[in-house]
Design a protein around this motif. Structure first.
Motif: not given
Length: 469
Positions: A78-86, A400-416
């Motif tokens: 899964l690559g080095p930055n894999y997510m442990l799902h909730a 939410g999962l897709s915004l995780s994949r976009l990472g810092p480039a999705a900073a404008s989504a933080v309030p939402a």
């Protein structure tokens, strides 16, 4: 002591790609597993199944997932930055009857299943688990099949996650599996955890020594072989997109044969045809597009898998298919465009336009595709922000999962995302937390820490010990 991840070898990756699972073992001492099993018994007896709270309730489990063997296996796939799902679950079995063959749902929801390993599961056995104790059974090579393909419950070729304490199965999320009979009648625990790839591969993340695909030694599968599908998956994991495109010379007779096989009633044959058609450039794509629009939904779905690996020449036709009247055609076209990743960047506007589609399944598929394509355009991020308040819960947690994949480039989504922390659904909240973590700005991190402190779990509080000692 060296705690670097123990990465999988080429041969282990070949076996994972072809068979859909690996049986591995951690190196903890017997006393560690005895302690964990005793604690599991106590929790189950006194409190019931802890479900998603397995990790805070059984603290030793985190040591398992910090071990080099499991970290290396997950990093490799899964690559080095894999997510442990909730979502996680402890399975208890003391029954002599076998469970039914199944694929796990995505927490009760449906989606187009991936052939590429975007998701994986680990099934961990903390006690010695001989076959008589009822380990998980898997059907090798079935991770890419929508249908069960095998008729008998006692089908030949079943493999078992059987072994000493500390044995675990690393499985492709979509493999067919079941619980097997526990004829000993003793307690058998299995701890199931889910993991997600947050980044598309750009290079091999395992101990890669040989660049070209080759089948693992001694391969013997109970259902069918899929040489082209396996080769493409290897190339994808190595960082290539659309590696099959135009790798075959034009052959009208072969194209006619593949077009016929695309509609074959035996799913493995149809899949082989879809992947092989992806090798024939625009001529193969034309056959696959016709399949995408076929009134038989299974043919349409299979064609979408072929189109998802057919390269940039498939993008224009797939984008046109987004305007189709039939929802299934649109749904499958969205999936294929997502899997083409950056090659499908020209379709982002058309995809974003579908976020107002009346079908929740299509809106959810678009939310996933926007994250997988990975181009954090303002339109993509704005679309995912809108998805966080969609009336459909699957659309919300997929965003939410897709915004995780976009990472810092999705900073404008933080309030939402902060607002989504009050959502009524546990996975919307969990995915919003993950998105904040992967976005990683100061604002995102501060909101994340505050939320986690407010929801802090006391690992020693039980009904018997509510506040002391």
């Amino acid at each position: 002591m060296n705690q670097s991840p123990l990465l999988l070898t080429d041969e282990q990756m070949r076996k994972f790609i072809t068979e859909g699972f690996l049986i591995l073992k951690t190196d903890f001492p017997e006393s560690f597993h005895q302690s964990m099993t005793a604690e599991l018994k106590k929790v189950y007896d006194e409190e019931g199944n802890p479900g998603n709270n397995l990790l805070p309730r059984i603290r030793e489990i985190q040591q398992v997932f910090d071990s080099p063997v499991i970290q290396g296996a997950l990093t490799s796939v899964l690559g080095p930055n894999y997510m442990l799902h909730a979502h996680r679950h402890g399975h208890y079995n003391a029954e002599p009857a076998a469970g039914g063959w199944h694929k796990d749902s995505y927490w009760g929801y449906s989606r187009m299943r991936n052939h590429h390993p975007w998701w994986a599961m680990i099934m961990y056995f903390p006690q010695n688990t001989p076959i008589e104790l009822g380990p998980t059974g898997v059907m090798p090579g079935t991770q890419n099949y929508e249908s069960r393909t095998f008729v008998s419950d006692e089908a030949a070729g079943e493999a078992y996650a059987s072994g000493e304490a500390g044995t675990f199965a690393l499985i492709h999320y979509d493999i067919w599996h079941r619980s097997t009979p526990n004829v000993l009648g003793q307690s058998r625990y299995m701890l199931k955890f889910e993991f997600m790839r947050t980044e598309a591969p750009v290079k091999p993340s395992w101990d890669n020594q040989v660049a070209e695909w080759q089948e693992p030694s001694g391969l013997s599968l109970p259902i069918a072989f899929h040489e082209t599908l396996w080769e493409e998956t290897w190339n994808w994991l190595s960082g290539s997109v659309g590696s099959l495109a135009e790798s075959r010379e034009e052959n009208s007779a072969k194209l006619n044969e593949l077009a016929e096989n695309l509609a074959h009633s035996f799913e493995p044959t149809a899949l082989n045809a879809a992947y092989e058609l992806a090798r024939y450039g625009k001529k193969g794509i034309s056959v696959l597009i016709a399949g995408l629009r076929n009134e038989d939904v299974s043919i349409s779905r299979t064609a979408a898998y072929g189109l998802s690996v057919a390269g940039i020449d498939a993008v224009e036709e797939l984008t046109s298919a987004l305007a189709d009247d039939r929802e299934e055609t649109v749904f499958h076209a969205v999936f294929a465009l997502g899997e083409l990743r950056h090659l499908a960047a020209s379709a982002l506007d058309a995809l974003s336009g579908l976020l107002s589609h009346p079908s929740a399944a299509i809106r959810s598929a678009v939310a996933e595709a926007l994250g997988i394509i990975g181009s954090a355009s303002p339109a993509s991020v704005d679309g995912l922000i809108a998805c966080l308040s969609d009336e459909d819960v699957q659309v919300r947690f997929t965003a939410g999962l897709s915004l995780s994949r976009l990472g810092p480039a999705a900073a404008s989504a933080v309030p939402a995302l902060e607002a989504a922390l009050d959502d009524e659904n546990r996975y919307v909240r969990a995915h919003a937390l993950e998105a904040l973590r992967y976005i990683g700005t100061d604002d995102a991190t501060n909101i994340l820490i505050k939320s986690l402190f407010n929801a802090r779990w006391c690992t020693t509080t039980t009904p018997a010990t509510p506040f002391y000692p």
